[in-house]
Design a protein around this motif. Structure first.
Motif, PDB file in Angstrom:
ATOM      1  N   ASN A 218       1.408  -1.104   0.004  1.00 31.99           N
ATOM      2  CA  ASN A 218       0.429   0.293  -0.332  1.00 31.99           C
ATOM      3  C   ASN A 218       0.743   1.427   0.368  1.00 31.99           C
ATOM      4  O   ASN A 218       1.211   1.483  -0.619  1.00 31.99           O
ATOM      5  CB  ASN A 218      -0.903   0.753   1.134  1.00 31.99           C
ATOM      6  N   GLN A 219       0.500   2.433   0.755  1.00 33.81           N
ATOM      7  CA  GLN A 219       1.462   3.605   0.677  1.00 33.81           C
ATOM      8  C   GLN A 219       2.655   3.114   1.377  1.00 33.81           C
ATOM      9  O   GLN A 219       3.638   4.324   0.451  1.00 33.81           O
ATOM     10  CB  GLN A 219       0.768   4.401   1.979  1.00 33.81           C
ATOM     11  N   HIS A 220       3.093   2.602   1.800  1.00 35.64           N
ATOM     12  CA  HIS A 220       4.916   2.030   1.875  1.00 35.64           C
ATOM     13  C   HIS A 220       5.286   2.487   0.884  1.00 35.64           C
ATOM     14  O   HIS A 220       6.008   2.512   0.386  1.00 35.64           O
ATOM     15  CB  HIS A 220       4.603   0.933   2.465  1.00 35.64           C
ATOM     16  N   GLY A 221       4.728   1.653  -0.098  1.00 33.83           N
ATOM     17  CA  GLY A 221       5.318   2.090  -1.808  1.00 33.83           C
ATOM     18  C   GLY A 221       5.589   3.336  -2.158  1.00 33.83           C
ATOM     19  O   GLY A 221       6.668   3.316  -2.824  1.00 33.83           O
ATOM     20  N   SER A 222       5.275   4.202  -0.930  1.00 35.29           N
ATOM     21  CA  SER A 222       6.262   5.619  -1.932  1.00 35.29           C
ATOM     22  C   SER A 222       7.456   6.376  -0.855  1.00 35.29           C
ATOM     23  O   SER A 222       8.256   7.062  -1.738  1.00 35.29           O
ATOM     24  CB  SER A 222       4.920   7.180  -0.897  1.00 35.29           C
ATOM     25  N   ILE A 223       7.707   5.445  -0.232  1.00 39.11           N
ATOM     26  CA  ILE A 223       9.358   5.080   0.502  1.00 39.11           C
ATOM     27  C   ILE A 223      10.260   4.612  -0.187  1.00 39.11           C
ATOM     28  O   ILE A 223      10.236   3.325  -0.324  1.00 39.11           O
ATOM     29  CB  ILE A 223       9.548   4.973   1.658  1.00 39.11           C
ATOM     30  N   LEU A 224      10.659   5.048  -0.867  1.00 40.05           N
ATOM     31  CA  LEU A 224      12.514   4.645  -2.101  1.00 40.05           C
ATOM     32  C   LEU A 224      12.464   3.813  -1.818  1.00 40.05           C
ATOM     33  O   LEU A 224      12.264   2.142  -1.850  1.00 40.05           O
ATOM     34  CB  LEU A 224      12.242   5.443  -2.670  1.00 40.05           C
ATOM     35  N   ILE A 325       8.134  19.435 -12.674  1.00 41.89           N
ATOM     36  CA  ILE A 325       7.107  18.386 -11.807  1.00 41.89           C
ATOM     37  C   ILE A 325       7.374  16.721 -12.050  1.00 41.89           C
ATOM     38  O   ILE A 325       7.250  16.640 -11.124  1.00 41.89           O
ATOM     39  CB  ILE A 325       5.606  18.745 -12.770  1.00 41.89           C
ATOM     40  N   SER A 326       7.963  16.870 -12.920  1.00 41.54           N
ATOM     41  CA  SER A 326       7.897  15.142 -12.783  1.00 41.54           C
ATOM     42  C   SER A 326       8.416  14.157 -12.284  1.00 41.54           C
ATOM     43  O   SER A 326       9.136  13.214 -11.626  1.00 41.54           O
ATOM     44  CB  SER A 326       8.899  14.507 -14.319  1.00 41.54           C
ATOM     45  N   ARG A 327       9.644  15.454 -11.631  1.00 41.80           N
ATOM     46  CA  ARG A 327      10.831  15.084 -10.739  1.00 41.80           C
ATOM     47  C   ARG A 327      10.502  15.156  -9.319  1.00 41.80           C
ATOM     48  O   ARG A 327      10.611  14.269  -8.159  1.00 41.80           O
ATOM     49  CB  ARG A 327      11.675  16.108 -10.238  1.00 41.80           C
ATOM     50  N   SER A 328       9.392  15.594  -8.915  1.00 41.33           N
ATOM     51  CA  SER A 328       7.954  15.269  -8.005  1.00 41.33           C
ATOM     52  C   SER A 328       7.758  13.653  -7.978  1.00 41.33           C
ATOM     53  O   SER A 328       7.222  13.601  -6.505  1.00 41.33           O
ATOM     54  CB  SER A 328       7.064  16.548  -7.389  1.00 41.33           C
ATOM     55  N   PHE A 329       7.342  13.227  -9.191  1.00 37.22           N
ATOM     56  CA  PHE A 329       6.779  12.122  -8.687  1.00 37.22           C
ATOM     57  C   PHE A 329       8.142  11.331  -9.667  1.00 37.22           C
ATOM     58  O   PHE A 329       7.119   9.693  -9.252  1.00 37.22           O
ATOM     59  CB  PHE A 329       5.886  11.724 -10.710  1.00 37.22           C
ATOM     60  N   PHE A 330       8.928  11.277  -9.495  1.00 35.74           N
ATOM     61  CA  PHE A 330      10.501  10.313 -10.240  1.00 35.74           C
ATOM     62  C   PHE A 330      11.254  10.951  -9.990  1.00 35.74           C
ATOM     63  O   PHE A 330      12.013  11.585 -10.748  1.00 35.74           O
ATOM     64  CB  PHE A 330      10.587   9.924 -11.607  1.00 35.74           C
ATOM     65  N   TYR A 385       5.919   7.852  -7.962  1.00 38.80           N
ATOM     66  CA  TYR A 385       5.781   7.565  -7.077  1.00 38.80           C
ATOM     67  C   TYR A 385       4.488   8.647  -6.213  1.00 38.80           C
ATOM     68  O   TYR A 385       4.972  10.007  -7.001  1.00 38.80           O
ATOM     69  CB  TYR A 385       6.802   8.270  -6.086  1.00 38.80           C
ATOM     70  N   PHE A 386       3.904   8.338  -5.246  1.00 38.74           N
ATOM     71  CA  PHE A 386       3.178   9.378  -4.195  1.00 38.74           C
ATOM     72  C   PHE A 386       3.426   9.622  -3.244  1.00 38.74           C
ATOM     73  O   PHE A 386       2.970   9.548  -2.317  1.00 38.74           O
ATOM     74  CB  PHE A 386       1.348   8.937  -4.771  1.00 38.74           C
ATOM     75  N   SER A 387       4.823  10.264  -3.032  1.00 37.35           N
ATOM     76  CA  SER A 387       5.124  10.458  -1.861  1.00 37.35           C
ATOM     77  C   SER A 387       4.873  11.763  -1.295  1.00 37.35           C
ATOM     78  O   SER A 387       5.147  13.120  -1.796  1.00 37.35           O
ATOM     79  CB  SER A 387       7.294  11.317  -1.993  1.00 37.35           C
ATOM     80  N   ASP A 388       4.150  11.827   0.023  1.00 35.84           N
ATOM     81  CA  ASP A 388       3.448  12.961   0.894  1.00 35.84           C
ATOM     82  C   ASP A 388       4.475  14.257   0.784  1.00 35.84           C
ATOM     83  O   ASP A 388       4.101  15.115   0.054  1.00 35.84           O
ATOM     84  CB  ASP A 388       3.038  12.778   1.716  1.00 35.84           C
ATOM     85  N   GLY A 415       0.539   3.929  -2.883  1.00 36.76           N
ATOM     86  CA  GLY A 415       1.994   4.556  -2.773  1.00 36.76           C
ATOM     87  C   GLY A 415       3.381   4.503  -4.342  1.00 36.76           C
ATOM     88  O   GLY A 415       3.481   6.044  -4.128  1.00 36.76           O
ATOM     89  N   GLY A 416       3.070   4.038  -4.225  1.00 36.39           N
ATOM     90  CA  GLY A 416       3.653   4.007  -5.801  1.00 36.39           C
ATOM     91  C   GLY A 416       4.120   3.188  -7.258  1.00 36.39           C
ATOM     92  O   GLY A 416       3.556   1.704  -7.192  1.00 36.39           O
TER      93      GLY A 416
END
Length: 446
Positions: A218-224, A325-330, A385-388, A415-416
């Motif tokens: 789940n949301q843990h996937g946002s943490i690289l 903007i792409s750097r916020s997701f990758f 990634y959907f990093s808070d 998460g991502g």
């Protein structure tokens, strides 16, 4: 594949590289120390031992602390093989295997015997390792000389056939673990259950992993680099996604594979498929002569197209990249060299003399910028990634209005997505060792 023959050729190549590097840096001899176990503060139990990568470049010996390799140009390499008398721990067995015939071996049962076996004259000797005080009085300039290290690291990028086969086998082990982990995820297992399933089918101890597994539900996937392990079972309706980044080793060589899974059909599953397609396309673009840094920015463009297509960002892909903007997701790099270390060395080296390529402030975490060449081994690992933390920064910036926050918020629970393979460049094409391993392991699935 005959590893004995490949190893013979491997040793010949390392001998030639070392002789050249010693001459260029002004030394006659090289001591490579396996290393020593480290003990935590105020404790008497050591951390799991990790051998010096320069030592295991020559020898498939991963549990032989204090041993020393002596390299002299034109001579057979000498191994001072530490075999203590010990009833607390299992000592190394007698030297045996395909590697033995290539070394003059001296057995040592104590630190004193190691010292006695060292060359008498250490004046023009270079030392590689982090425990020089255990072997004698080296001058500061003899310890890890930068010019010598740089040349060895520069050449290490070019894998021998022996190394390529070891990497191939490391990928097969990891693929078995990934297949088992995926099954446990879809059975509703916890992160800890998934991790244990991986270890079992990869047939590794946790301390033998080349890096700590990332098992992110789940949301843990946002943490690289997430390294938790939830123990509590989730209800089926509360399970959404898995990002698992896990590797394995073979004779000191590492694999590094990531897969992402959607627990049920839906738009997240479509995003996983889309990122997987991007990853495959990027592997297809790997060619000798391609600048890896340019490939990294090609990845940003591909991923920006997904951000636009899935309506996360209301801009054209080129503008999503140009405006950052792409750097916020990758936020990470597209890949890195792999070999004796997961993030292997040499990614910025421009020449054997140690000159480096400049760093791009827009890509601070990119570990590889060299041109693609034959015998290189590296990863290709695009992701979204959907990093808070990063989304909060984006929300406070000038492009916040371009983001579809309702859609982004819906995807935070996943998460991502990351998809990562290990590839090797050959004269006639690119070998995707990870996909090949899954096909061999998983009934044709890649």
């Amino acid at each position: 594949m005959n590893l004995d023959l490949l190893y013979r050729e491997h040793i010949a190549e390392l001998s030639a590289r070392s002789a050249r590097a010693l001459e260029n840096s002004g030394y006659d001899r090289l001591l490579i120390h396996a290393g020593a176990p480290r003990v935590p503060f105020l404790d008497d139990n050591s951390y799991p031992f990790r051998t010096n990568p320069h030592f295991k470049h020559w020898l498939p010996l991963l549990e032989h602390p204090y041993s020393v390799l002596v390299i002299s140009a034109g001579d057979r390499p000498q191994l001072i093989y530490f075999q203590p008398r010990d009833y607390w721990h299992k000592p190394p067995t007698d030297p045996e295997g395909y590697w033995v015939e290539h070394f003059d071996i001296v057995l040592a049962t104590s630190p004193e015997e190691i010292s006695a076996a060292l060359p008498a004259d250490l004046e023009r000797c270079a030392y590689i390792g982090e425990n020089s005080q255990l072997l004698g009085g080296f001058r500061a300039e003899q310890i890890n000389p930068p010019q010598l290290i740089a040349e060895l690291h520069y050449r290490r990028v070019y894998k021998t056939d022996y190394e390529i086969e070891c990497l191939r086998r490391a990928n097969r082990s990891a693929a078995r673990g990934h297949t088992a982990a995926r099954e446990v995820f879809f059975d509703g297992g916890t992160e800890l259950d998934i991790h244990h399933a991986y270890l079992g089918d990869a047939e590794v101890l946790e301390c033998e992993l080349p890096y700590a597994n990332i098992v992110a539900v789940n949301q843990h996937g946002s943490i690289l680099h997430y390294h938790g392990a939830e123990r509590e079972l989730l209800r089926s309706e509360d399970i959404h996604s898995l990002v698992i980044d896990a590797g394995a080793g073979y004779r000191g060589y590492a694999s590094d594979i990531t897969r992402s899974y959607a627990y049920r059909d839906g738009e997240y599953a479509e995003l996983v498929e889309a990122v997987d397609a991007v990853q495959r396309a990027l592997v297809d673009e790997v060619r000798i002569g391609v600048d890896f840094a340019e490939l990294h920015w090609r990845a940003h463009l591909y991923l920006a197209e997904l951000l636009s297509r899935f309506e996360f960002v209301h801009l054209e892909p080129e503008d999503i990249v140009a405006q950052g903007i792409s750097r916020s997701f990758f936020p990470c790099g597209l890949g890195h060299f792999i070999g004796l270390q997961v993030h292997d060395v040499g990614g910025y080296l421009k020449s054997p003399g140690g000159e480096e390529y400049p760093r791009d402030p827009k890509a601070p975490f990119l570990r590889l910028v060299r041109k693609v060449e034959e015998r290189q081994a590296f990863t290709i690992e695009p992701g979204i990634y959907f990093s808070d933390m990063l989304l909060e920064e984006l929300a406070q910036g000038p492009d916040a209005s371009r983001v579809n926050w309702r859609k982004v918020d819906e995807f935070r629970r996943y998460g991502g997505v990351r998809v990562e393979d290990c590839v090797v460049v050959h004269a006639d094409g690119v070998e995707n060792q990870s996909r090949d391993a899954f096909r061999a392991t998983d009934g044709g699935k890649a």
